[in-house]
Scaffold this motif. Sequence first.
Motif, PDB file in Angstrom:
ATOM      1  N   GLU A  68      19.975  -1.769  12.745  1.00 40.88           N
ATOM      2  CA  GLU A  68      19.909  -2.602  13.942  1.00 40.88           C
ATOM      3  C   GLU A  68      18.578  -3.329  14.038  1.00 40.88           C
ATOM      4  OE1 GLU A  68      20.238  -1.964  18.727  1.00 40.88           O
ATOM      5  OE2 GLU A  68      21.499  -0.741  17.415  1.00 40.88           O
ATOM      6  N   ASN A  69      17.491  -2.594  13.789  1.00 45.41           N
ATOM      7  CA  ASN A  69      16.149  -3.186  13.807  1.00 45.41           C
ATOM      8  C   ASN A  69      15.441  -2.828  12.516  1.00 45.41           C
ATOM      9  OD1 ASN A  69      16.260  -4.247  16.472  1.00 45.41           O
ATOM     10  ND2 ASN A  69      15.952  -2.180  17.263  1.00 45.41           N
ATOM     11  N   LEU A  70      14.727  -3.785  11.963  1.00 49.76           N
ATOM     12  CA  LEU A  70      13.972  -3.542  10.742  1.00 49.76           C
ATOM     13  C   LEU A  70      12.550  -3.118  11.085  1.00 49.76           C
ATOM     14  CD1 LEU A  70      15.072  -6.594   8.565  1.00 49.76           C
ATOM     15  CD2 LEU A  70      15.897  -4.255   8.432  1.00 49.76           C
ATOM     16  N   SER A  71      12.089  -2.056  10.447  1.00 50.99           N
ATOM     17  CA  SER A  71      10.709  -1.630  10.642  1.00 50.99           C
ATOM     18  C   SER A  71       9.804  -2.445   9.721  1.00 50.99           C
ATOM     19  CB  SER A  71      10.570  -0.140  10.324  1.00 50.99           C
ATOM     20  OG  SER A  71      10.706   0.077   8.945  1.00 50.99           O
ATOM     21  N   VAL A  72       8.521  -2.285   9.905  1.00 51.93           N
ATOM     22  CA  VAL A  72       7.551  -2.985   9.061  1.00 51.93           C
ATOM     23  C   VAL A  72       7.733  -2.571   7.606  1.00 51.93           C
ATOM     24  CG1 VAL A  72       5.090  -3.248   8.587  1.00 51.93           C
ATOM     25  CG2 VAL A  72       5.881  -3.194  10.938  1.00 51.93           C
ATOM     26  N   LEU A  73       7.971  -1.296   7.375  1.00 54.39           N
ATOM     27  CA  LEU A  73       8.151  -0.813   6.009  1.00 54.39           C
ATOM     28  C   LEU A  73       9.440  -1.355   5.390  1.00 54.39           C
ATOM     29  CD1 LEU A  73       6.965   2.858   6.516  1.00 54.39           C
ATOM     30  CD2 LEU A  73       5.682   0.956   5.549  1.00 54.39           C
ATOM     31  N   ASP A  74      10.485  -1.532   6.198  1.00 52.47           N
ATOM     32  CA  ASP A  74      11.725  -2.139   5.707  1.00 52.47           C
ATOM     33  C   ASP A  74      11.485  -3.576   5.260  1.00 52.47           C
ATOM     34  OD1 ASP A  74      13.200   0.159   6.255  1.00 52.47           O
ATOM     35  OD2 ASP A  74      13.804  -0.546   8.247  1.00 52.47           O
ATOM     36  N   VAL A 120       2.691   1.136  15.233  1.00 52.83           N
ATOM     37  CA  VAL A 120       2.426   2.560  15.415  1.00 52.83           C
ATOM     38  C   VAL A 120       3.470   3.412  14.686  1.00 52.83           C
ATOM     39  CG1 VAL A 120       2.225   4.400  17.127  1.00 52.83           C
ATOM     40  CG2 VAL A 120       1.260   2.157  17.601  1.00 52.83           C
ATOM     41  N   SER A 121       4.718   2.995  14.715  1.00 55.46           N
ATOM     42  CA  SER A 121       5.764   3.790  14.049  1.00 55.46           C
ATOM     43  C   SER A 121       5.577   3.791  12.532  1.00 55.46           C
ATOM     44  CB  SER A 121       7.152   3.280  14.423  1.00 55.46           C
ATOM     45  OG  SER A 121       7.355   1.976  13.945  1.00 55.46           O
ATOM     46  N   ILE A 160       3.780   6.717   7.637  1.00 56.47           N
ATOM     47  CA  ILE A 160       2.892   6.836   6.480  1.00 56.47           C
ATOM     48  C   ILE A 160       2.102   8.143   6.535  1.00 56.47           C
ATOM     49  CG2 ILE A 160       0.833   5.849   5.376  1.00 56.47           C
ATOM     50  CD1 ILE A 160       2.018   3.069   6.139  1.00 56.47           C
ATOM     51  N   LEU A 161       1.583   8.484   7.702  1.00 58.30           N
ATOM     52  CA  LEU A 161       0.814   9.730   7.829  1.00 58.30           C
ATOM     53  C   LEU A 161       1.722  10.958   7.694  1.00 58.30           C
ATOM     54  CD1 LEU A 161      -1.719   8.775  10.648  1.00 58.30           C
ATOM     55  CD2 LEU A 161      -2.089   8.822   8.172  1.00 58.30           C
ATOM     56  N   ASP A 162       2.962  10.858   8.162  1.00 59.59           N
ATOM     57  CA  ASP A 162       3.922  11.951   7.972  1.00 59.59           C
ATOM     58  C   ASP A 162       4.268  12.119   6.499  1.00 59.59           C
ATOM     59  OD1 ASP A 162       3.992  12.510  10.665  1.00 59.59           O
ATOM     60  OD2 ASP A 162       5.841  11.374  11.040  1.00 59.59           O
ATOM     61  N   SER A 210      -5.988   0.646   1.755  1.00 63.55           N
ATOM     62  CA  SER A 210      -7.369   1.069   1.573  1.00 63.55           C
ATOM     63  C   SER A 210      -7.526   2.506   2.079  1.00 63.55           C
ATOM     64  CB  SER A 210      -8.278   0.134   2.363  1.00 63.55           C
ATOM     65  OG  SER A 210      -9.532   0.708   2.565  1.00 63.55           O
ATOM     66  N   ARG A 211      -8.353   3.274   1.398  1.00 63.39           N
ATOM     67  CA  ARG A 211      -8.639   4.631   1.874  1.00 63.39           C
ATOM     68  C   ARG A 211      -9.290   4.582   3.245  1.00 63.39           C
ATOM     69  NH1 ARG A 211     -12.595   6.840  -2.003  1.00 63.39           N
ATOM     70  NH2 ARG A 211     -13.094   4.647  -2.095  1.00 63.39           N
ATOM     71  N   ASN A 212     -10.111   3.563   3.462  1.00 62.69           N
ATOM     72  CA  ASN A 212     -10.766   3.417   4.766  1.00 62.69           C
ATOM     73  C   ASN A 212      -9.752   3.157   5.877  1.00 62.69           C
ATOM     74  OD1 ASN A 212     -13.281   3.763   3.605  1.00 62.69           O
ATOM     75  ND2 ASN A 212     -13.574   1.575   3.268  1.00 62.69           N
ATOM     76  N   THR A 213      -8.710   2.417   5.574  1.00 61.04           N
ATOM     77  CA  THR A 213      -7.665   2.151   6.561  1.00 61.04           C
ATOM     78  C   THR A 213      -6.986   3.449   6.965  1.00 61.04           C
ATOM     79  OG1 THR A 213      -7.284  -0.052   5.660  1.00 61.04           O
ATOM     80  CG2 THR A 213      -5.513   0.906   6.972  1.00 61.04           C
ATOM     81  N   ILE A 214      -6.671   4.272   5.992  1.00 61.19           N
ATOM     82  CA  ILE A 214      -6.020   5.553   6.284  1.00 61.19           C
ATOM     83  C   ILE A 214      -6.924   6.439   7.111  1.00 61.19           C
ATOM     84  CG2 ILE A 214      -5.110   7.662   5.233  1.00 61.19           C
ATOM     85  CD1 ILE A 214      -4.180   5.805   2.904  1.00 61.19           C
TER      86      ILE A 214
END
Length: 107
Positions: A33-39, A67-68, A73-75, A94-98
Amino acid sequence: MKNTPDYKKIYSDIINIQYPEKEEMCRIFLSKENLSVLDVIQINKVLFNTNSSDNTQFNQRHRSYDVSAISHILDYQKKYQLNNSQLAKHFKLSRNTITKWKSKVLG
């Protein structure tokens, strides 16, 4: 009201007009129904399959994650017990981004 592009419509049109042979590969994404950023990132990889390092570097600068997507990604990192370097390499971040995301989300 959130003002976001209708990625489903955009990619459906691109597939129908330019890449009808790739419709089967993208069907799983377009059935949502909705595409996420990762999709959106995954569909982009399937359709345009560009491996040029200059192009990849340019596109990486213009990605934005909601945020989702950050939570996903963190999960993923927790699920597969990855360190920040491994996670950064997997998602081409980037490692800094994480580290920044962790401090904001967890801190």
